[in-house]
Scaffold this active site. Structure first.
Site, PDB file in Angstrom:
ATOM      1  N   ASN A  10     -54.067 -35.803  54.297  1.00  0.00           N
ATOM      2  CA  ASN A  10     -54.472 -37.096  53.721  1.00  0.00           C
ATOM      3  C   ASN A  10     -54.778 -36.857  52.253  1.00  0.00           C
ATOM      4  OD1 ASN A  10     -55.654 -39.519  53.011  1.00  0.00           O
ATOM      5  ND2 ASN A  10     -57.565 -39.139  54.113  1.00  0.00           N
ATOM      6  N   LYS A  12     -55.524 -39.018  49.981  1.00  0.00           N
ATOM      7  CA  LYS A  12     -56.457 -39.979  49.368  1.00  0.00           C
ATOM      8  C   LYS A  12     -55.841 -40.492  48.046  1.00  0.00           C
ATOM      9  CE  LYS A  12     -59.986 -37.516  51.779  1.00  0.00           C
ATOM     10  NZ  LYS A  12     -61.368 -37.362  52.066  1.00  0.00           N
ATOM     11  N   HIS A  95     -60.243 -44.894  58.344  1.00  0.00           N
ATOM     12  CA  HIS A  95     -60.770 -43.666  57.755  1.00  0.00           C
ATOM     13  C   HIS A  95     -62.201 -43.932  57.280  1.00  0.00           C
ATOM     14  CE1 HIS A  95     -61.512 -40.487  54.855  1.00  0.00           C
ATOM     15  NE2 HIS A  95     -60.620 -39.778  55.542  1.00  0.00           N
ATOM     16  N   GLU A  97     -63.771 -43.347  54.671  1.00  0.00           N
ATOM     17  CA  GLU A  97     -63.913 -43.925  53.321  1.00  0.00           C
ATOM     18  C   GLU A  97     -63.600 -45.422  53.334  1.00  0.00           C
ATOM     19  OE1 GLU A  97     -61.510 -40.933  51.443  1.00  0.00           O
ATOM     20  OE2 GLU A  97     -63.097 -39.505  51.919  1.00  0.00           O
ATOM     21  N   GLU A 167     -63.370 -37.570  63.035  1.00  0.00           N
ATOM     22  CA  GLU A 167     -63.793 -36.964  61.772  1.00  0.00           C
ATOM     23  C   GLU A 167     -65.266 -37.286  61.532  1.00  0.00           C
ATOM     24  OE1 GLU A 167     -60.448 -36.523  58.766  1.00  0.00           O
ATOM     25  OE2 GLU A 167     -60.758 -38.665  58.880  1.00  0.00           O
ATOM     26  N   GLY A 173     -65.127 -33.495  53.283  1.00  0.00           N
ATOM     27  CA  GLY A 173     -65.262 -33.093  51.886  1.00  0.00           C
ATOM     28  C   GLY A 173     -66.535 -32.328  51.574  1.00  0.00           C
ATOM     29  N   SER A 213     -63.303 -31.006  56.615  1.00  0.00           N
ATOM     30  CA  SER A 213     -63.367 -29.644  56.057  1.00  0.00           C
ATOM     31  C   SER A 213     -62.472 -28.648  56.801  1.00  0.00           C
ATOM     32  CB  SER A 213     -64.818 -29.158  55.991  1.00  0.00           C
ATOM     33  OG  SER A 213     -65.553 -29.972  55.096  1.00  0.00           O
TER      34      SER A 213
HETATM   35  P1  PGA Z   1     -61.562 -33.058  54.040  1.00  0.00           P
HETATM   36  O1  PGA Z   1     -61.197 -34.597  54.309  1.00  0.00           O
HETATM   37  O2  PGA Z   1     -60.544 -32.229  54.755  1.00  0.00           O
HETATM   38  O3  PGA Z   1     -61.482 -32.911  52.544  1.00  0.00           O
HETATM   39  O4  PGA Z   1     -62.921 -32.831  54.577  1.00  0.00           O
HETATM   40  C1  PGA Z   1     -60.751 -35.045  55.557  1.00  0.00           C
HETATM   41  C2  PGA Z   1     -60.412 -36.509  55.498  1.00  0.00           C
HETATM   42  O5  PGA Z   1     -60.969 -37.242  54.684  1.00  0.00           O
HETATM   43  O6  PGA Z   1     -59.590 -37.007  56.290  1.00  0.00           O
END
Ligand code: PGA
Length: 269
Positions: A10, A12, A95, A97, A167, A173, A213
């Site tokens: 992903n 983003k 997601h 976000e 997730e 992140g 992560s």
């Molecule tokens: P990350 O993000 O691997 O940077 O933790 C995962 C995601 O947002 O799907």
């Protein structure tokens, strides 16, 4: 029969379409022949060029969001049919976000799932609890509500392609990852919830991916867990070497699992 594994990147809001093409040209030879299915959720503006680049490869290009309407006066929004025509094979929905920064509700995400299915785009539905919800022992309640809201009344034919990505919001992140025991436990709980909603047979077939992560170093251990069918990587997917290492480390065969019948207290919508 081996169980299919998926690795989704992903991006983003990173990478221009020129950068996307260069990335895919570099990634394709590194992951050719790997057994895991490779998906990349790229920004809207890169979907057409990325899918053209990925045409002769095992990489599936998708989107990170879409509107729930077929078309209409919704300035700035993108419809599923537009994504499809641009070359998107799947779409991430819900997601964290989108839920927490853009205020998307379970209800809206459910509508988007129905729309994606109608527009013939594979939905990858993201769920997960916040740090606060985990601290206050709400994880299972939140997960169950998200799953019930997402999956109830989805047409049966849609369920052959739908995927779930668990997730935990606090792991995205941050470099923090739940223990392997915690990941297996919550994935198993997700599968039990899905079995309650759709029946054990369907539940054993719906892929449940882990995200938060994910790195080359933890990919193999996470994917080896019984109820984990793949990985969703954000930050690490921006780097070709890291993402291809995750795909290689995740590419191994798994045997199918049976879902035990359990009784779960239903959460009201
Ligand atoms: P990350 O993000 O691997 O940077 O933790 C995962 C995601 O947002 O799907």
């Amino acid at each position: 029969m081996a169980r299919k594994l998926y690795v989704i990147g992903n991006w983003k809001m990173y990478k221009t379409s020129r950068e996307a093409s260069a990335y895919i040209e570099a990634l394709a030879p590194l992951v050719e022949g790997e057994s895991a299915c490779v998906y990349l959720a790229v920004p809207f503006t890169s979907i057409a060029s990325a899918s053209a680049c990925a045409k002769e490869t095992n990489i599936v290009i998708g989107a990170q969001n879409m509107n729930d309407a077929r078309e209409g006066a919704f300035t700035g929004e993108i419809a599923g049919l537009m994504l499809k025509e641009a070359g998107a094979g799947f779409v991430l929905l819900g997601h964290s976000e989108r839920r927490h920064i853009f205020g998307e509700s379970n209800e809206l995400i459910h509508k988007k799932i129905l729309r994606a299915v109608r527009d013939d785009i594979q939905p990858v539905v993201c769920i997960g609890e916040t740090a606060l919800q985990r601290k206050s022992d709400q994880t299972q309640k939140v997960i169950e509500e998200q799953l019930v809201s997402a999956l109830e009344a989805v047409p049966k034919e849609a369920l052959d392609s739908l995927m779930i990505a668990y997730e935990p919001v606090w792991a995205i992140g941050t470099g923090k990852v739940p223990t392997l025991h915690q990941i297996q436990e919550i994935h198993h709980f997700c599968r039990q919830c899905i079995a309650q909603i759709l029946g054990a047979r369907k539940a054993s077939k719906i892929p449940i991916l882990y995200g938060g992560s994910v790195k080359p170093e933890n990919a193999a251990d996470i994917v080896a867990l019984d109820d984990v069918d793949g990985l969703l990587a954000g930050g690490a997917s921006l780097n070709v070497e890291a993402f291809s290492a995750i795909i290689r480390n995740a590419s191994k065969e798994k045997t199918p699992k049976k879902v035990r019948k359990t009784t779960i207290k239903r959460v009201k919508k």
